[in-house]
Structure formats: C-alpha cells, structure tokens
Write a protein that holds these residues in place. Sequence first.
Motif, mmCIF file in Angstrom:
data_model
loop_
_atom_site.group_PDB
_atom_site.id
_atom_site.type_symbol
_atom_site.label_atom_id
_atom_site.label_comp_id
_atom_site.label_asym_id
_atom_site.label_seq_id
_atom_site.Cartn_x
_atom_site.Cartn_y
_atom_site.Cartn_z
ATOM 1 N N VAL A 196 13.773 -0.202 14.448
ATOM 2 C CA VAL A 196 13.964 -1.052 13.358
ATOM 3 C C VAL A 196 12.397 -0.683 12.886
ATOM 4 N N GLY A 197 12.109 -1.138 11.342
ATOM 5 C CA GLY A 197 10.913 -1.571 9.998
ATOM 6 C C GLY A 197 11.065 -2.195 9.667
ATOM 7 N N THR A 198 9.693 -2.747 9.474
ATOM 8 C CA THR A 198 9.870 -3.630 7.896
ATOM 9 C C THR A 198 8.799 -3.609 7.274
ATOM 10 N N ARG A 199 8.498 -2.755 5.705
ATOM 11 C CA ARG A 199 7.591 -2.727 4.448
ATOM 12 C C ARG A 199 7.591 -3.475 3.545
ATOM 13 N N PHE A 200 6.187 -3.785 2.907
ATOM 14 C CA PHE A 200 5.824 -4.470 1.458
ATOM 15 C C PHE A 200 5.438 -3.446 1.051
ATOM 16 N N ASP A 201 6.425 -3.346 -0.855
ATOM 17 C CA ASP A 201 5.885 -2.645 -1.936
ATOM 18 C C ASP A 201 5.082 -3.803 -2.702
ATOM 19 N N ILE A 202 4.609 -2.854 -3.176
ATOM 20 C CA ILE A 202 3.909 -3.588 -4.879
ATOM 21 C C ILE A 202 4.396 -1.988 -5.216
ATOM 22 N N ILE A 203 4.880 -2.278 -6.522
ATOM 23 C CA ILE A 203 5.742 -1.363 -7.675
ATOM 24 C C ILE A 203 4.723 -2.428 -9.076
ATOM 25 N N ASN A 204 4.255 -1.096 -9.608
ATOM 26 C CA ASN A 204 3.470 -1.183 -10.580
ATOM 27 C C ASN A 204 3.977 -0.575 -11.879
ATOM 28 N N LYS A 205 4.848 -1.596 -12.602
ATOM 29 C CA LYS A 205 5.963 -0.570 -13.941
ATOM 30 C C LYS A 205 4.901 0.102 -14.847
#
Length: 229
Positions: A196-205
């Motif tokens: 299992v896994g978890t991830r937090f992304d920040i996306i700058n468009k």
Amino acid sequence: MKKNTYFKIATLFLAIPLLGSVSSSAQGLDDWEARPSVSLEYRFNKQLSLTGTYYLYIDKNITEIDKSVMAGEIGYKINSWLKAGFEYRYGLKNGSGSHDLRYSLTFDTKLSDKWKIKYRPMLQQEFVSLNKAELAISPVEYYLTNRLTAIYELAKAWDVYLFTENYVQLGQGDINFYRQKSALGLDYEIDDRNEVGTRFDIINKSSGKNIARINLSYKLTLGYIKSKQ
C-alpha cells in the motif's frame, strides 16, 4: 566521485523545484484532487512484468468524479540499473473515451544500504481518436517528462521518497513548459505480494494554478518473487 557527492547533487536538484512549489503554493491552492488506485501485477520472471491499474480521478476539492482510467503497463528490466516501460491508459469521461500512450526508461542507482536515486524520462502521447476527422479537430498532444526521485528505506517494509517531475509540451518545433509536479510519498510492503502507498503532490501549472493532490494505492503481485538470501 563518491556516492555522498552524488547524493548531495541529486538532493540539490530535487530541492530547488520543491522549494519553488512550496513557495508558489503558499500563495494559495486553487484545487484539491484525489487519485485512488488499485493494481494487479504479474511478474513472469525477474525481468518481465505486466501490470493492470484502475485509477479514479476525483477533482473540484475532492467532491466530483472527473473520470475513470484503466491502464496496462509492460515493464522489462534490461539490467540492474535500467528498465524500459510501455503503458497504455484509457480514460472514460461522460461517455467519451481518451487514449494515453507512455514510453519510458528508468535509471536507478543504489547510493548506500538506505538510499537510492532514480531518473525517469518519458514520452507521452494523448489523443481522443485515430479518426482523421476527429484528429483534425483534436490533434495528438505530445509531452516529455523528466522525473528525479530519492528513496530512503525507513525500515525493512517502509520506504519514503521525494520526487520532482518536469513536463514540457512538444509542438510544431516548439517546446513549452506545461507543469511541474513535486511529491512526498510513503510505501509499506505488507508482505511479498501486497503493498500500500500514499503520496502528496503539489502541481504548478503553466496557467499559474497550484493543485494539491492526494494519492492512495494498493498493489497485489502474482507470479515470480525474488528469493531472499
């Protein structure tokens, strides 16, 4: 050059875009998204694997389902430090389908018993149809991405990782910045076949919007399992 030097250089390249993402996000997030996924992987041997994944795209501050995506990926480990991959994704949104082809190479090196660095360039093709009339209206879009990841083994079953990924859109002789994705993730290996896994992304468009994304994943592995010494 010593491995510690390689690690410092890689960490610097990771830190620069991550700091930029945090700085941009501090000005305000425009949306929150979620990407839960379930995967089934079959390993034929230590080199060849086939993986099927279902993704659910949830947007609008995690209140609205945007689309469902089914993915199939073939991975082939050429040697201890290089893996080739091909992935096809089919997205279904409001009764309409979309296609996504991804061609990748993953280079990895182990810096120590705890640290590993991975670099993955990938070419991506997105299109709604191969029909000439539809392609004239919505032509194939091409993207080139470069992902650099640092992985640290917290414990025998726990890995924490940090990555930054740059996306550029390829046009008719043009290369334009599309977005930057930076992430912090954690994987837990329940046993040899379940993870299992978890991830937090920040996306700058490129539009100036900043998106936060939460990823949750489960993977079941069948077939070949590397024997432990």
